[in-house]
Design an enzyme around this catalytic site. Structure first.
Site, PDB file in Angstrom:
ATOM      1  N   GLY A  11       0.840  -1.207   0.000  1.00  0.00           N
ATOM      2  CA  GLY A  11       0.000   0.000   0.000  1.00  0.00           C
ATOM      3  C   GLY A  11       0.867   1.247   0.000  1.00  0.00           C
ATOM      4  O   GLY A  11       1.841   1.322   0.744  1.00  0.00           O
ATOM      5  N   ARG A  21      13.457   9.994  -3.285  1.00  0.00           N
ATOM      6  CA  ARG A  21      14.349  11.144  -3.531  1.00  0.00           C
ATOM      7  C   ARG A  21      15.599  11.051  -2.665  1.00  0.00           C
ATOM      8  O   ARG A  21      16.720  11.257  -3.143  1.00  0.00           O
ATOM      9  CB  ARG A  21      13.568  12.422  -3.213  1.00  0.00           C
ATOM     10  CG  ARG A  21      14.371  13.708  -3.231  1.00  0.00           C
ATOM     11  CD  ARG A  21      13.414  14.846  -2.888  1.00  0.00           C
ATOM     12  NE  ARG A  21      14.040  16.159  -2.862  1.00  0.00           N
ATOM     13  CZ  ARG A  21      14.574  16.709  -1.787  1.00  0.00           C
ATOM     14  NH1 ARG A  21      14.595  16.030  -0.654  1.00  0.00           N
ATOM     15  NH2 ARG A  21      15.092  17.912  -1.845  1.00  0.00           N
ATOM     16  N   ARG A  72       1.168  -5.242  -5.304  1.00  0.00           N
ATOM     17  CA  ARG A  72       1.339  -6.401  -4.428  1.00  0.00           C
ATOM     18  C   ARG A  72       1.500  -7.578  -5.389  1.00  0.00           C
ATOM     19  O   ARG A  72       0.527  -8.065  -5.947  1.00  0.00           O
ATOM     20  CB  ARG A  72       0.125  -6.597  -3.523  1.00  0.00           C
ATOM     21  CG  ARG A  72      -0.224  -5.362  -2.668  1.00  0.00           C
ATOM     22  CD  ARG A  72      -1.308  -5.722  -1.651  1.00  0.00           C
ATOM     23  NE  ARG A  72      -2.088  -4.566  -1.219  1.00  0.00           N
ATOM     24  CZ  ARG A  72      -1.840  -3.859  -0.115  1.00  0.00           C
ATOM     25  NH1 ARG A  72      -0.860  -4.161   0.654  1.00  0.00           N
ATOM     26  NH2 ARG A  72      -2.616  -2.843   0.219  1.00  0.00           N
ATOM     27  N   ASP A 103       5.274  -4.778   6.053  1.00  0.00           N
ATOM     28  CA  ASP A 103       5.836  -6.080   6.444  1.00  0.00           C
ATOM     29  C   ASP A 103       5.780  -7.126   5.327  1.00  0.00           C
ATOM     30  O   ASP A 103       6.678  -7.957   5.208  1.00  0.00           O
ATOM     31  CB  ASP A 103       5.238  -6.591   7.760  1.00  0.00           C
ATOM     32  CG  ASP A 103       3.741  -6.728   7.700  1.00  0.00           C
ATOM     33  OD1 ASP A 103       3.132  -6.280   6.703  1.00  0.00           O
ATOM     34  OD2 ASP A 103       3.162  -7.284   8.651  1.00  0.00           O
ATOM     35  N   GLY A 104       4.747  -7.069   4.495  1.00  0.00           N
ATOM     36  CA  GLY A 104       4.664  -8.005   3.360  1.00  0.00           C
ATOM     37  C   GLY A 104       5.856  -7.802   2.432  1.00  0.00           C
ATOM     38  O   GLY A 104       6.474  -8.768   1.949  1.00  0.00           O
ATOM     39  N   THR A 126       4.246   2.778   5.459  1.00  0.00           N
ATOM     40  CA  THR A 126       2.840   2.363   5.545  1.00  0.00           C
ATOM     41  C   THR A 126       2.125   3.319   6.482  1.00  0.00           C
ATOM     42  O   THR A 126       2.703   3.737   7.489  1.00  0.00           O
ATOM     43  CB  THR A 126       2.666   0.913   6.067  1.00  0.00           C
ATOM     44  OG1 THR A 126       1.299   0.738   6.498  1.00  0.00           O
ATOM     45  CG2 THR A 126       3.573   0.596   7.242  1.00  0.00           C
ATOM     46  N   ASP A 128      -0.166   2.582   8.389  1.00  0.00           N
ATOM     47  CA  ASP A 128      -0.690   1.870   9.560  1.00  0.00           C
ATOM     48  C   ASP A 128       0.194   1.936  10.811  1.00  0.00           C
ATOM     49  O   ASP A 128      -0.267   1.650  11.910  1.00  0.00           O
ATOM     50  CB  ASP A 128      -0.906   0.390   9.219  1.00  0.00           C
ATOM     51  CG  ASP A 128      -1.997   0.192   8.190  1.00  0.00           C
ATOM     52  OD1 ASP A 128      -2.744   1.147   7.939  1.00  0.00           O
ATOM     53  OD2 ASP A 128      -2.098  -0.920   7.639  1.00  0.00           O
ATOM     54  N   ASP A 130       2.337  -0.130  11.772  1.00  0.00           N
ATOM     55  CA  ASP A 130       2.286  -1.438  12.431  1.00  0.00           C
ATOM     56  C   ASP A 130       3.572  -2.242  12.249  1.00  0.00           C
ATOM     57  O   ASP A 130       3.530  -3.447  12.021  1.00  0.00           O
ATOM     58  CB  ASP A 130       1.076  -2.243  11.915  1.00  0.00           C
ATOM     59  CG  ASP A 130       1.124  -2.454  10.412  1.00  0.00           C
ATOM     60  OD1 ASP A 130       1.928  -1.791   9.727  1.00  0.00           O
ATOM     61  OD2 ASP A 130       0.356  -3.285   9.914  1.00  0.00           O
ATOM     62  N   ARG A 172      -5.911  -2.431   9.141  1.00  0.00           N
ATOM     63  CA  ARG A 172      -6.400  -3.793   8.967  1.00  0.00           C
ATOM     64  C   ARG A 172      -6.056  -4.650  10.177  1.00  0.00           C
ATOM     65  O   ARG A 172      -6.850  -5.442  10.644  1.00  0.00           O
ATOM     66  CB  ARG A 172      -5.682  -4.303   7.711  1.00  0.00           C
ATOM     67  CG  ARG A 172      -6.172  -5.470   7.100  1.00  0.00           C
ATOM     68  CD  ARG A 172      -5.547  -5.780   5.789  1.00  0.00           C
ATOM     69  NE  ARG A 172      -4.229  -5.218   5.495  1.00  0.00           N
ATOM     70  CZ  ARG A 172      -3.742  -5.157   4.281  1.00  0.00           C
ATOM     71  NH1 ARG A 172      -4.471  -5.558   3.280  1.00  0.00           N
ATOM     72  NH2 ARG A 172      -2.531  -4.706   4.069  1.00  0.00           N
TER      73      ARG A 172
HETATM   74  O1  F6P Z   1      -1.607  -1.461   4.766  1.00  0.00           O
HETATM   75  C1  F6P Z   1      -2.097  -0.219   4.482  1.00  0.00           C
HETATM   76  C2  F6P Z   1      -3.571  -0.262   4.205  1.00  0.00           C
HETATM   77  O2  F6P Z   1      -3.944   1.052   3.897  1.00  0.00           O
HETATM   78  C3  F6P Z   1      -4.463  -0.842   5.293  1.00  0.00           C
HETATM   79  O3  F6P Z   1      -4.738   0.020   6.362  1.00  0.00           O
HETATM   80  C4  F6P Z   1      -5.680  -1.217   4.512  1.00  0.00           C
HETATM   81  O4  F6P Z   1      -6.391  -2.224   5.146  1.00  0.00           O
HETATM   82  C5  F6P Z   1      -5.101  -1.710   3.221  1.00  0.00           C
HETATM   83  O5  F6P Z   1      -3.859  -1.053   3.071  1.00  0.00           O
HETATM   84  C6  F6P Z   1      -5.957  -1.479   2.009  1.00  0.00           C
HETATM   85  O6  F6P Z   1      -5.354  -2.088   0.931  1.00  0.00           O
HETATM   86  P1  F6P Z   1      -5.791  -1.908  -0.591  1.00  0.00           P
HETATM   87  O7  F6P Z   1      -5.236  -0.604  -1.055  1.00  0.00           O
HETATM   88  O8  F6P Z   1      -5.179  -3.049  -1.291  1.00  0.00           O
HETATM   89  O9  F6P Z   1      -7.278  -1.876  -0.629  1.00  0.00           O
END
Ligand code: F6P
Length: 324
Positions: A11, A21, A72, A103-104, A126, A128, A130, A172
């Site tokens: 994401g 940059r 992804r 993390d992915g 990210t 998040d 996380d 998520r």
């Molecule tokens: O990991 C970042 C994130 O924005 C999460 O908070 C959310 O659940 C997910 O990506 C949404 O992913 P996508 O853009 O694939 O819908």
């Protein structure tokens, strides 16, 4: 180290461009070649590379998204896909990789290193927040500011109509966005994956705020919360128990991932890019660059992936007291 490749994966997050940059300019500063890889690992497999120099990254420090695009990649999850990617990098003369992602993306980088001994360095990007090993991930601060701006607007209309709003924010697996924006925007309740308050307590808390004279309420809900109902079901549930409540739902969605990065994210990205490239130059590999107590630090990728980033229990308590 002679040629570094940089990519963004997973994401997107505001500040990724500032990080690209920084990586490119740090390479230029040290007279090292650098190539940008488009669409993350998928572009690596397809050999979608572009040589970059200090001028290729002009006018992007202020831009959201990622000029290198993100993806992804399913193919990179297979050993065959990773082998093709390795061959493409080798053919392009690339000898080290900087991965900007979550993390992915780091799991992919680690596998890639294990299989081919290819030097990799991670930059946490990210919204998040996380990821273990850094107090802040790129994009998190900007996303928080975007979210509270949106919630402030919802507050205006909620209060004009004496309404209760359920506002779903991203996250998520983690409640950092929900908890911090909830405190920052003055939410009544905050529902996060790390702590399930339960439906009963939610109703009690809403009722209590009514009794104490509140005429409108905001409940911030992380998309991955564990209460067992999504925001629309929560609305129905509350209406069933309190038909007199006027309830609305707002799902903020992907607008949280866009926009110009905050100054904090731009500075953080600049620092992380320098640290990532210079760590590779020092012969280090398999680390993630992070910031802890305002110092740049390296955390082994393995730890960054597996370690859990903990929710601040002190902040949970503050949230509860503020809702009095
Ligand atoms: O990991 C970042 C994130 O924005 C999460 O908070 C959310 O659940 C997910 O990506 C949404 O992913 P996508 O853009 O694939 O819908």
């Amino acid at each position: 180290v002679k040629k570094i490749a940089v990519l963004t994966s997973g994401g997107d997050a505001p500040g990724m461009n500032a990080a690209i940059r920084s990586v490119v300019r740090t390479c230029a500063y040290h007279n090292i070649e650098v190539v940008g890889v488009y669409r993350g690992y998928q572009g690596m497999i397809e050999g979608d590379f572009e040589p970059m120099n200090a001028r290729s990254v002009r006018d992007i420090i202020n831009r959201g998204g990622t000029i290198l695009k993100s993806a992804r990649s399913k193919d990179f999850r297979t050993p065959e896909g990773r082998k093709v990617a390795y061959e493409k990098l080798k053919a392009a003369g690339v000898d080290s990789l900087v991965v900007i992602g979550g993390d992915g993306s780091f799991t992919g980088a680690l596998l890639f290193n294990k299989e081919f001994g290819f030097p990799v360095m991670g930059i946490p990007g990210t919204i998040d927040n996380d990821i273990y090993g850094t107090d802040f991930t790129l994009g998190y601060d900007t996303a928080l500011n975007t979210v509270i701006e949106a919630i402030d607007k919802i507050r205006d209309t909620a209060s004009s109509h004496n309404r209760l709003f359920f506002i779903e924010v991203m996250g998520r697996d983690a409640g950092h966005i929900a908890l911090n924006s909830g405190v920052g925007a003055g939410a009544e309740e905050i529902l996060i994956p790390e702590e399930n308050i339960g439906l009963k307590k939610l109703l009690e808390s809403l009722e209590k705020s009514r009794m104490t004279g509140k005429t409108s309420s905001l409940v911030v809900v992380a998309e991955g919360d564990k209460i067992g109902k999504n925001v629309f079901e929560l609305k129905e549930y509350v209406e069933q128990h309190h038909p007199d409540y006027d309830v609305r739902v707002s799902v903020l969605g992907h607008m949280q991932r866009g926009g110009a990065p905050s100054c904090f994210d731009r500075v953080l990205a600049s620092r992380m890019g320098v640290k990532a490239v210079e760590s590779l130059l020092e012969g280090k590999s398999n680390y993630m660059v992070g910031i802890r107590n305002n110092k740049m630090e390296l955390t082994p990728l393995e730890k960054a992936i597996k370690g859990s980033s903990k929710i601040d229990t002190e902040l949970l308590r503050v949230a509860e007291i503020m809702a009095t």
